[in-house]
Design a protein around this motif. Structure first.
Motif, mmCIF file in Angstrom:
data_model
loop_
_atom_site.group_PDB
_atom_site.id
_atom_site.type_symbol
_atom_site.label_atom_id
_atom_site.label_comp_id
_atom_site.label_asym_id
_atom_site.label_seq_id
_atom_site.Cartn_x
_atom_site.Cartn_y
_atom_site.Cartn_z
ATOM 1 N N THR A 150 0.449 -0.815 -0.100
ATOM 2 C CA THR A 150 0.227 0.277 0.191
ATOM 3 C C THR A 150 1.060 1.457 -0.411
ATOM 4 O OG1 THR A 150 -1.807 0.704 1.448
ATOM 5 C CG2 THR A 150 -0.075 -0.014 2.407
ATOM 6 N N ASN A 151 0.535 2.652 0.124
ATOM 7 C CA ASN A 151 0.574 3.629 0.019
ATOM 8 C C ASN A 151 1.333 3.958 1.706
ATOM 9 O OD1 ASN A 151 1.570 4.263 -2.809
ATOM 10 N ND2 ASN A 151 -0.388 5.681 -2.992
ATOM 11 N N ALA A 152 2.286 4.971 2.159
ATOM 12 C CA ALA A 152 2.634 5.403 3.358
ATOM 13 C C ALA A 152 2.345 6.629 2.655
ATOM 14 C CB ALA A 152 3.515 5.068 3.721
ATOM 15 N N LEU A 153 2.973 7.940 3.517
ATOM 16 C CA LEU A 153 3.415 8.839 3.774
ATOM 17 C C LEU A 153 5.182 9.137 3.455
ATOM 18 C CD1 LEU A 153 2.605 11.991 3.479
ATOM 19 C CD2 LEU A 153 3.350 12.018 6.015
ATOM 20 N N ILE A 154 5.273 9.302 2.355
ATOM 21 C CA ILE A 154 7.125 9.548 1.803
ATOM 22 C C ILE A 154 7.402 11.019 2.255
ATOM 23 C CG2 ILE A 154 8.614 9.322 0.250
ATOM 24 C CD1 ILE A 154 6.960 6.968 -0.773
ATOM 25 N N TYR A 155 8.104 11.256 3.099
ATOM 26 C CA TYR A 155 8.840 12.685 3.332
ATOM 27 C C TYR A 155 10.422 12.374 3.552
ATOM 28 C CZ TYR A 155 8.751 11.528 8.845
ATOM 29 O OH TYR A 155 9.698 11.883 9.456
ATOM 30 N N ASN A 156 10.513 13.942 3.035
ATOM 31 C CA ASN A 156 12.358 14.622 3.923
ATOM 32 C C ASN A 156 12.866 15.150 4.506
ATOM 33 O OD1 ASN A 156 14.145 15.701 3.685
ATOM 34 N ND2 ASN A 156 14.088 16.290 1.133
ATOM 35 N N PRO A 157 13.140 14.348 5.717
ATOM 36 C CA PRO A 157 13.237 14.891 7.001
ATOM 37 C C PRO A 157 14.086 16.012 6.882
ATOM 38 C CG PRO A 157 14.183 12.863 7.314
ATOM 39 C CD PRO A 157 13.734 13.395 5.346
ATOM 40 N N GLU A 158 15.032 16.415 6.325
ATOM 41 C CA GLU A 158 15.981 17.545 6.032
ATOM 42 C C GLU A 158 14.911 19.002 5.135
ATOM 43 O OE1 GLU A 158 19.334 17.269 2.897
ATOM 44 O OE2 GLU A 158 20.126 15.087 4.423
ATOM 45 N N LEU A 159 14.306 18.713 4.602
ATOM 46 C CA LEU A 159 13.444 20.236 4.465
ATOM 47 C C LEU A 159 12.546 20.321 5.546
ATOM 48 C CD1 LEU A 159 12.213 19.169 0.752
ATOM 49 C CD2 LEU A 159 13.809 20.698 1.605
ATOM 50 N N PHE A 160 12.036 19.169 5.817
ATOM 51 C CA PHE A 160 10.282 19.138 6.847
ATOM 52 C C PHE A 160 11.923 20.280 8.343
ATOM 53 C CE2 PHE A 160 7.891 17.003 5.522
ATOM 54 C CZ PHE A 160 6.726 17.143 6.652
ATOM 55 N N ALA A 161 13.135 19.744 8.495
ATOM 56 C CA ALA A 161 13.769 20.658 9.975
ATOM 57 C C ALA A 161 13.994 21.580 9.218
ATOM 58 C CB ALA A 161 14.780 19.386 10.420
ATOM 59 N N ALA A 162 14.619 22.048 8.275
ATOM 60 C CA ALA A 162 14.395 23.408 7.541
ATOM 61 C C ALA A 162 13.031 24.293 7.812
ATOM 62 C CB ALA A 162 14.771 23.201 6.281
ATOM 63 N N ALA A 163 12.043 23.642 7.902
ATOM 64 C CA ALA A 163 10.924 24.597 7.751
ATOM 65 C C ALA A 163 10.433 24.467 9.682
ATOM 66 C CB ALA A 163 9.809 23.947 7.394
ATOM 67 N N GLY A 164 11.375 23.941 10.362
ATOM 68 C CA GLY A 164 10.702 24.283 11.557
ATOM 69 C C GLY A 164 9.742 23.356 12.313
ATOM 70 N N ILE A 165 9.590 21.939 11.387
ATOM 71 C CA ILE A 165 8.341 20.890 11.781
ATOM 72 C C ILE A 165 9.225 20.227 12.050
ATOM 73 C CG2 ILE A 165 7.227 19.629 10.880
ATOM 74 C CD1 ILE A 165 6.647 21.380 8.728
ATOM 75 N N THR A 166 9.268 19.572 12.943
ATOM 76 C CA THR A 166 9.533 17.895 14.382
ATOM 77 C C THR A 166 9.347 17.411 13.568
ATOM 78 O OG1 THR A 166 8.263 18.971 16.137
ATOM 79 C CG2 THR A 166 10.509 19.931 15.784
ATOM 80 N N GLU A 167 7.963 16.788 13.089
ATOM 81 C CA GLU A 167 7.855 15.100 12.968
ATOM 82 C C GLU A 167 6.617 15.697 11.810
ATOM 83 O OE1 GLU A 167 5.742 14.373 16.445
ATOM 84 O OE2 GLU A 167 4.286 15.619 16.627
ATOM 85 N N PRO A 168 6.876 14.468 11.408
ATOM 86 C CA PRO A 168 5.447 14.127 10.177
ATOM 87 C C PRO A 168 3.857 14.427 10.549
ATOM 88 C CG PRO A 168 5.849 12.207 10.654
ATOM 89 C CD PRO A 168 7.038 12.546 11.146
ATOM 90 N N PRO A 169 2.523 14.594 9.834
ATOM 91 C CA PRO A 169 1.990 15.148 9.897
ATOM 92 C C PRO A 169 1.452 13.908 10.724
ATOM 93 C CG PRO A 169 1.882 15.137 7.348
ATOM 94 C CD PRO A 169 3.264 15.308 8.184
#
Length: 411
Positions: A150-169
């Motif tokens: 199935t699908n899950a959410l794939i994300y870039n942790p470096e871009l999240f960190a640069a935006a000040g986001i500490t964990e996925p939605p």
């Protein structure tokens, strides 16, 4: 509202095209003469072939009265070859086949009932949610699933960190809020596959819909106006609001993956093969379960299963082979995505940080995918309505009304 129900006679596979079996390579795992054995023929896809050779050797050592002959199939040929064999009655004893095509074979009375295989050693509750039920017709179970994905959410942790986001939605509100923060400069939060196969887009649409009240019963989606509206708001309005890429109109799944690998897309729903590619390229990647309205969302699962043709002359030995293949360690060894049995996911291969979200998604928040002929016939039209909202040519309410009309069919 439900998609128009199928008739009891599910439309059969279009079958005029016949592929000759001449030249098929049959591999007997055991060499030399075995006069006291019975040969069982197993059609196995090429991607499982090498692992199957090793597993069959183990099976034959445990079952000296059975010799397994492997016949290699491919993803491009297995559907037609299986349909031709079942229609003609000239069948192998075990077939590895797509779960989506099982109802067609069942409707024509071509499969053996494998319900007797389920029990203490093969508990139905050890499979992904709803999976065995989706293969049960009039009290009989006609397949044993082995591969599920199935699908899950794939994300870039470096871009999240640069935006000040500490964990996925974890919720849709968080998904939208994070997306707005991630969209900056050359980076956009996400993208949708609006080019290529229309089912790629509608698969994501239906994942959002079933996360908000829609259901899928034996492959037939039952949509609600609320669920359709929610899915359209997330997908269509994300483009008009600017946090989903305008290039979505030219992107398919591969294009989205490439933009992610380039660091230009921060997150998207995708399969585990995309994660494998990111790891191979040393790209920053992490995964999480799909967000839903108030917590984890629901994803549709697709996969493959073992079938025994009703016309097989060796049903007892064929079922013995299927029972062996369904043991957790064998199921884990054969699958290229994830095993259908939950206990098989205990294998360390499925417990890595990047794969664990998929394992949890399948075990706790997944359902068998839609495959109803009425739904399949409407996929292009549903795709077009999503695109109309993304282009700003229709409101969510207008597109939702059109999709609900499609869902009602001729009712």
């Amino acid at each position: 509202m439900a998609m128009k129900p199928r008739s009891a006679a599910v439309a059969g596979i279009a079958g005029a095209l016949v592929l000759g079996l001449a030249g098929t390579v049959v591999h007997s795992v055991v060499t030399g003469s075995r006069e006291s054995t019975t040969s069982v023929e197993w059609w196995v896809p090429d991607w499982d072939y090498d692992a199957a050779v090793e597993i069959v050797a183990q099976f034959e050592s445990r079952n000296p009265d059975v010799q397994v002959d492997l016949v290699k199939t491919t993803g491009d040929t297995v559907a037609n070859r299986t349909a031709v064999a079942l229609d003609s009655g000239n069948v192998p004893d075990v077939i590895t086949e797509s779960i989506a095509r099982v109802p067609n074979y069942v409707a024509k009375g071509q499969l053996a009932d494998l319900g007797g295989l389920y029990g203490d050693a093969l508990p139905a509750e050890d499979f992904a949610p709803g999976l065995v039920d989706s293969l049960t017709f009039d009290g009989s179970v006609y397949a044993v699933p082995y591969r599920w994905g199935t699908n899950a959410l794939i994300y870039n942790p470096e871009l999240f960190a640069a935006a000040g986001i500490t964990e996925p939605p974890a919720t849709w509100d968080e998904f939208v809020a994070d997306a707005q923060r991630l969209t900056s400069g050359d980076v956009v939060a996400t993208a949708w596959p609006m080019s290529g196969d229309p089912s790629d887009l509608t698969l994501r649409f239906l994942d959002f819909a079933v996360s908000d009240g829609a259901t899928i019963d034996h492959g037939t989606p039952e949509l609600t106006e609320q669920s359709v509206t929610s899915a359209l708001e997330l997908m269509g309005e994300s483009v008009t609001e600017g946090w989903a890429s305008r290039s979505s109109f030219e992107l398919d799944n591969t294009g989205i993956r490439e933009l992610f690998l380039q660091g230009r897309i921060a997150m998207y729903p995708g399969g585990v093969f995309d994660v494998t590619e990111a790891l191979a390229q040393d790209a920053p990647v992490a995964t999480a379960m799909l967000p839903g309205p108030d917590g984890p969302g629901t994803a549709q699962g697709v996969g493959w299963a073992y079938l025994v043709p009703r016309a097989s002359d060796n049903q007892e030995r064929a079922e013995r082979l299927v029972r062996f293949l369904a043991e957790p360690q064998n199921m884990a060894a054969l699958t290229q995505t994830f095993p259908a049995r939950l206990s098989a996911s205990d294998d360390p291969r499925f417990q890595t940080p990047e794969r664990l979200a998929y394992t949890e998604q399948l075990a706790e928040h997944s359902i068998p995918a839609a495959n109803d002929p009425a739904w399949n016939a409407s996929v292009q039209a549903v795709h077009d309505q999503i695109q109309e909202v993304a282009l700003g040519r229709k409101t969510v309410a207008e597109a939702a009304g059109q999709i609900m009309t499609l869902a009602q069919g001729d009712e």
